[in-house]
Design a protein around this motif. Structure first.
Motif, PDB file in Angstrom:
ATOM      1  N   THR A  29       4.549   1.741   1.947  1.00 50.37           N
ATOM      2  CA  THR A  29       5.777   2.017   1.191  1.00 50.37           C
ATOM      3  C   THR A  29       6.418   3.315   1.665  1.00 50.37           C
ATOM      4  O   THR A  29       7.630   3.372   1.905  1.00 50.37           O
ATOM      5  CB  THR A  29       5.485   2.073  -0.316  1.00 50.37           C
ATOM      6  N   SER A  86       0.849  -1.187   0.000  1.00 49.43           N
ATOM      7  CA  SER A  86       0.000   0.000   0.000  1.00 49.43           C
ATOM      8  C   SER A  86       0.886   1.239   0.000  1.00 49.43           C
ATOM      9  O   SER A  86       2.039   1.213   0.449  1.00 49.43           O
ATOM     10  CB  SER A  86      -0.919   0.014   1.224  1.00 49.43           C
ATOM     11  N   HIS A  87       0.335   2.321  -0.502  1.00 48.12           N
ATOM     12  CA  HIS A  87       1.069   3.586  -0.596  1.00 48.12           C
ATOM     13  C   HIS A  87       1.642   3.986   0.767  1.00 48.12           C
ATOM     14  O   HIS A  87       2.821   4.314   0.888  1.00 48.12           O
ATOM     15  CB  HIS A  87       0.121   4.666  -1.141  1.00 48.12           C
ATOM     16  N   ASP A  92       5.962  11.811  -8.087  1.00 45.50           N
ATOM     17  CA  ASP A  92       5.044  10.816  -8.626  1.00 45.50           C
ATOM     18  C   ASP A  92       5.610  10.253  -9.924  1.00 45.50           C
ATOM     19  O   ASP A  92       6.225  10.979 -10.712  1.00 45.50           O
ATOM     20  CB  ASP A  92       3.671  11.432  -8.915  1.00 45.50           C
TER      21      ASP A  92
END
Length: 140
Positions: free
Chosen positions: A88, A84-85, A105
């Motif tokens: 991480t 998951s974001h 990004d």
């Protein structure tokens, strides 16, 4: 890097292997090789300082592509499982030895070095935290 320059590919096994830097730009790739390539190259060209690609669950093709780019453009690569974001990012902030991280990004591009310098001055504010906020919070 000059045209045709070859540097050593640096694929690391653990985030703690990296030498601490005042700032490191990080791009996370999860099956977005094409746009992540532009993000990486713009970071190398515009941000200055060390750049790290976190290549999550890479395919053989992705691994070969980013290894070649790493050799010619001088950024580090670590391969990690996709998580998951939040997990991480928590891991990056916990394990990287750098003073601060510039997160780009994978579908973004740095185009103006002046904007990056301006952003850094805002992050130097003693109450700055996260992405452009100071305690208050007020957008910078």
């Amino acid at each position: 890097m000059g045209a045709g320059s070859i540097v050593q590919t640096v694929r690391i096994e653990a985030l703690g292997q990296l030498q601490a830097a005042p700032e490191r730009t990080v791009v996370i790739n999860v099956n977005t090789d094409l746009v992540a390539t532009r993000a990486l190259l713009s970071a190398v060209e515009v941000a200055g300082g060390p750049v790290l690609l976190v290549n999550c669950d890479p395919t053989d093709r992705s691994r070969a592509h980013f290894d070649e780019l790493s050799r010619t453009h001088g950024f580090d690569v670590i391969e990690l499982p996709a998580r998951s974001h939040g997990d991480t990012l928590d891991r990056l902030f916990r394990e990287l030895p750098d003073e601060r991280l510039l997160l780009l990004d994978s579908d973004a591009e740095m185009r103006d070095p002046e904007f990056v310098r301006w952003m850094r001055t805002k992050l130097d504010h003693p109450l700055a935290f996260g992405a452009g906020f100071t305690w208050g919070p007020f957008f910078l």
